[in-house]
Design an enzyme around this catalytic site. Structure first.
Site, short mmCIF file in Angstrom:
data_model
loop_
_atom_site.label_atom_id
_atom_site.label_comp_id
_atom_site.label_asym_id
_atom_site.label_seq_id
_atom_site.Cartn_x
_atom_site.Cartn_y
_atom_site.Cartn_z
N ASN A 9 26.77 23.14 56.97
CA ASN A 9 27.81 23.52 56.01
C ASN A 9 28.36 22.22 55.43
O ASN A 9 29.12 21.52 56.08
CB ASN A 9 28.91 24.32 56.72
N TRP A 10 27.92 21.92 54.23
CA TRP A 10 28.33 20.64 53.61
C TRP A 10 29.78 20.68 53.15
O TRP A 10 30.35 19.65 52.83
CB TRP A 10 27.43 20.31 52.42
N LYS A 11 30.35 21.86 53.08
CA LYS A 11 31.72 22.01 52.56
C LYS A 11 31.82 21.34 51.19
O LYS A 11 30.86 21.38 50.43
CB LYS A 11 32.74 21.47 53.58
N HIS A 96 34.66 31.74 56.61
CA HIS A 96 34.94 30.46 57.27
C HIS A 96 36.46 30.31 57.44
O HIS A 96 37.23 30.73 56.57
CB HIS A 96 34.37 29.31 56.44
N GLU A 98 38.33 27.91 57.04
CA GLU A 98 38.99 27.19 55.93
C GLU A 98 39.26 28.14 54.76
O GLU A 98 40.28 28.03 54.08
CB GLU A 98 38.10 26.00 55.49
N GLU A 168 33.17 30.01 65.44
CA GLU A 168 33.69 28.68 65.21
C GLU A 168 35.16 28.61 65.63
O GLU A 168 36.05 28.97 64.83
CB GLU A 168 33.59 28.31 63.73
N GLY A 174 35.89 19.95 63.02
CA GLY A 174 36.26 18.65 62.43
C GLY A 174 37.19 17.83 63.31
O GLY A 174 37.77 16.85 62.85
N SER A 214 32.25 20.83 65.73
CA SER A 214 31.87 19.51 66.25
C SER A 214 30.53 19.50 66.99
O SER A 214 30.38 18.85 68.02
CB SER A 214 32.98 18.93 67.13
N GLY A 235 29.09 21.15 60.48
CA GLY A 235 29.78 20.55 59.35
C GLY A 235 29.42 19.09 59.20
O GLY A 235 28.35 18.73 58.69
N GLY A 236 30.28 18.21 59.70
CA GLY A 236 30.13 16.76 59.52
C GLY A 236 28.74 16.23 59.82
O GLY A 236 28.19 15.43 59.04
P1 13P Z 1 32.30 20.30 62.08
O1 13P Z 1 30.89 20.35 62.60
O2 13P Z 1 32.54 19.15 61.14
O3 13P Z 1 33.29 20.38 63.20
O4 13P Z 1 32.52 21.61 61.19
C1 13P Z 1 32.15 22.84 61.70
C2 13P Z 1 32.22 23.84 60.62
O5 13P Z 1 33.29 24.17 60.13
C3 13P Z 1 30.96 24.40 60.13
O6 13P Z 1 31.18 25.49 59.31
#
Ligand code: 13P
Length: 256
Positions: A9-11, A96, A98, A168, A174, A214, A235-236
């Site tokens: 997930n590149w966000k 998600h 967010e 999640e 994050g 994470s 994510g990251g």
């Molecule tokens: P991180 O891997 O950066 O913690 O993010 C997880 C995430 O929100 C994937 O959708």
């Protein structure tokens, strides 16, 4: 057979050029096995070109990160499922935390988005997960089950079969804090049990349940070795090939 999935997930990251370069590296170097799938959850600007780039590799796909619940109309800045499907998008990340937090997406809105996506033949990667406060108070399992029931359990069994779940925990997103493999397994087991109670054993056993929060190259193997953890939503660590490729390889970790 349940498919194992490494989804990135590149966000809201990567310029057009950076994203295409990253996708090229992943497509060239990743070697998912036949029961494994790689999904790149990229911004809208990358979707079409990455679909074209990944034509040769049948188990590398893209996902949009959102879609609107209405079919079309005066919703400035939004994107519809038929627009996504018109360029060949097959997956969409929905729910998600967010989006729930910053864009006020409720279980009711998400239920409509899920149905819209399925009606255009797009498979939702449906996210659920509790805050730290809820976990500390000890009702995280009930909370997550309720998210699933409200948004997904009025689907027909045929439709539910097309859903991918991503657990999640918000406190792990994050933050560098990861759920322990035991915490992830406990929740994934409960999610599968709830699906079994409602949709039966076969559908429950075939539903891919991903862990997100994470996930990194140094913890992916241990997380993915848990019996009910079928991969990750990352994510990251999905933003560079150096960190995402080892996570893809970790899908093949034997189960404990
Ligand atoms: P991180 O891997 O950066 O913690 O993010 C997880 C995430 O929100 C994937 O959708």
């Amino acid at each position: 057979m349940r498919i194992k999935i490494a989804a990135g997930n590149w966000k809201m990251n990567q310029s057009y050029q950076e994203g295409i370069h990253l996708a090229q590296e992943i497509i060239e170097k990743a070697n998912p096995q036949k029961d494994e799938l790689v999904i790149l959850g990229c911004p809208y600007i990358h979707l079409k070109d990455i679909i074209n780039l990944s034509q040769e590799k049948t188990n590398i796909k893209v996902a949009a990160q959102n879609c609107h619940q209405e079919k079309s109309g005066a919703y400035t800045g939004e994107i519809s499922v038929s627009m996504l499907s018109s360029i060949g998008v097959e997956y969409v990340i929905l729910g998600h935390s967010e989006r729930r937090q910053y864009f006020r997406e409720t279980n009711e809105i998400l239920s409509a988005k899920v149905k819209g996506a399925l009606s255009s033949n797009i498979r939702p990667i449906f996210c659920c997960g509790e805050s730290l406060e809820i976990r500390t108070e000890g009702w995280h399992i009930r909370y997550v089950k309720n998210q699933l029931v409200k948004a997904l359990f009025d689907l027909s069994p045929e439709d539910f079969k097309r859903i991918i779940i991503a657990y999640e925990p918000i406190w792990a997103i994050g933050t560098g804090l990861t759920a322990s493999p035991q915490q992830a397994q406990e929740m994934h087991f409960e999610i599968r049990k709830t699906i079994e109670e409602h949709f039966g054993t076969s559908i429950a056993n075939n539903t891919s349940i991903l862990y997100g929060g994470s996930v990194k190259p140094n913890n992916a193997k241990e997380l993915f070795s848990q019996p009910d953890v079928d991969g990750g939503l990352v994510g990251g660590a999905s933003l560079t090939s150096e960190s995402f490729l080892p996570i893809i390889s970790a899908l093949s970790t034997p189960k404990v």
